[in-house]
Design an enzyme around this catalytic site. Structure first.
Site, PDB file in Angstrom:
ATOM      1  N   ASN A   1     -21.070  13.572  -6.052  1.00 50.18           N
ATOM      2  CA  ASN A   1     -22.364  14.170  -5.729  1.00 50.18           C
ATOM      3  C   ASN A   1     -22.203  15.010  -4.465  1.00 50.18           C
ATOM      4  O   ASN A   1     -22.055  14.473  -3.373  1.00 50.18           O
ATOM      5  CB  ASN A   1     -23.405  13.065  -5.528  1.00 50.18           C
TER       6      ASN A   1
ATOM      7  N   HIS B   1     -27.968  18.983 -11.477  1.00 49.54           N
ATOM      8  CA  HIS B   1     -27.413  18.395 -10.264  1.00 49.54           C
ATOM      9  C   HIS B   1     -26.448  17.299 -10.678  1.00 49.54           C
ATOM     10  O   HIS B   1     -26.782  16.439 -11.496  1.00 49.54           O
ATOM     11  CB  HIS B   1     -28.549  17.824  -9.405  1.00 49.54           C
TER      12      HIS B   1
ATOM     13  N   CYS C   1     -30.696  17.071  -2.244  1.00 53.51           N
ATOM     14  CA  CYS C   1     -30.002  17.430  -3.483  1.00 53.51           C
ATOM     15  C   CYS C   1     -30.724  18.498  -4.286  1.00 53.51           C
ATOM     16  O   CYS C   1     -30.119  19.170  -5.117  1.00 53.51           O
ATOM     17  CB  CYS C   1     -29.779  16.189  -4.339  1.00 53.51           C
TER      18      CYS C   1
END
Length: 323
Positions: free
Chosen positions: A280, A250, A114
């Site tokens: 996500n 993020h 990520c």
């Protein structure tokens, strides 16, 4: 005068299939309310059969190039952040290079889960500052739907597929905090925390594996580490949280996003939030949010942005840039 890596184009791509939370109610002991309350996610996009990470990346790359008003001939390098490349090798970046009919320069992948796009931005910035490249196409693209355990309600409802891209160009600036471009970078990792977020597959197992996560532990690390890296990057740039126009985090979980903003002393009105629509998307989430933020009219030329992320490794970091 100093050289800065300035964003001259941005774009994104999302697969056509939209999956609302209600779709998971058919197969899991979960509900739309449970997912929204714990993550802020309302829907996400999943790839079609045969649609791969390099496909999403190519669409986003073309959108960013179009926004910059240039074609692939004007690019020196491609840096693609992904943990879900089509194949073990070659890199997804070289596949994008071929589809853009770019026969010069070089292309490679960066893998930091990520945090991948932060690492890719840092790498592209270093290439420009060192003189190895003048324009770099930086992409984040993921198909996390292919590494989900669909029986694990704690993970499979959180992730989505997508891609975003930026075009960075080296430009001379006065060398002040008011410069356009990337002003500072802050990167970290700590391999002791591998078991908090990982995929249980790879060449060691002969399978692609599934994502495994200790959500509570990741949350605890995320808020503390993200706020700290953002503050360190701002200090390195000679700036403070009060100077920030937008946090572009993020997009993992609305609670992490809210907790990080609170720890930095900034209101949610200064945060670009897209997690409700995309889930996500790992390394794709920041460039997606940047592109959507620009499209919405939130992010404007001259705005000071802080973008930060944390992912498996653990790996985390932040970039301060002026749009």
């Amino acid at each position: 005068m100093v050289k800065r890596s300035v964003v001259i184009g941005v774009g994104h791509y999302l697969p056509e299939r939209v999956v609302p939370n209600s779709e998971f109610e058919k197969t899991l002991d979960t509900s739309d309310e449970w997912i929204r309350t714990r993550s802020g996610i309302e829907r996400r996009h999943f790839t079609a059969e045969g649609e791969m990470t390099s496909d999403l990346a190519t669409h986003a790359a073309k959108a960013a190039l179009a926004d910059a008003g240039i074609n692939a001939d004007g690019i020196d390098a491609i840096v693609l952040a992904t943990s879900t490349a089509d194949l073990t090798f070659p890199s997804a970046a070289t596949m994008v290079q071929a589809r853009l009919e770019m026969t010069h320069g070089f292309a490679f992948d960066v893998q930091a889960v990520c945090a991948g796009f932060i690492y890719a931005l840092s790498t592209a910035n270093a290439l420009i500052l060192s003189g190895q490249a003048q324009r770099v196409l930086v992409i984040g693209a993921e198909t996390f739907s292919r590494i989900m355990d669909w029986t694990d309600r704690s993970t499979c409802v959180l992730f989505g597929d997508g891609a975003g891209a930026l075009v960075l160009e080296g430009r001379e600036e006065p060398g002040m905090p008011s410069d356009r471009g990337i002003l500072s970078v802050d990167l970290h990792s700590d391999g002791r925390y591998k078991d908090l977020l990982f995929v249980d597959g790879g060449v060691s197992t002969g399978t692609s594996g599934y994502l495994r996560m200790q959500g509570n532990q990741v949350f605890r690390h995320a808020v503390e580490k993200l706020a700290k890296t953002a503050e360190e990057a701002l200090e390195r740039a000679g700036l403070t949280p009060e100077d920030v126009d937008w946090i572009v985090p993020h997009q993992a979980n609305i609670r992490i996003i809210q907790g990080t903003a609170k720890k930095m002393g900034l209101p949610m009105e200064k945060v670009v939030v897209t997690v409700q629509d995309h889930g996500n998307t790992s390394a794709a989430s920041i460039p997606l949010a940047l592109s959507v933020g620009k499209t919405r009219g939130q992010i404007k030329p001259g705005d000071l942005l802080v973008t930060e992320a944390i992912g498996g490794g653990l790996a985390w970091g932040s970039v301060v840039l002026r749009w």
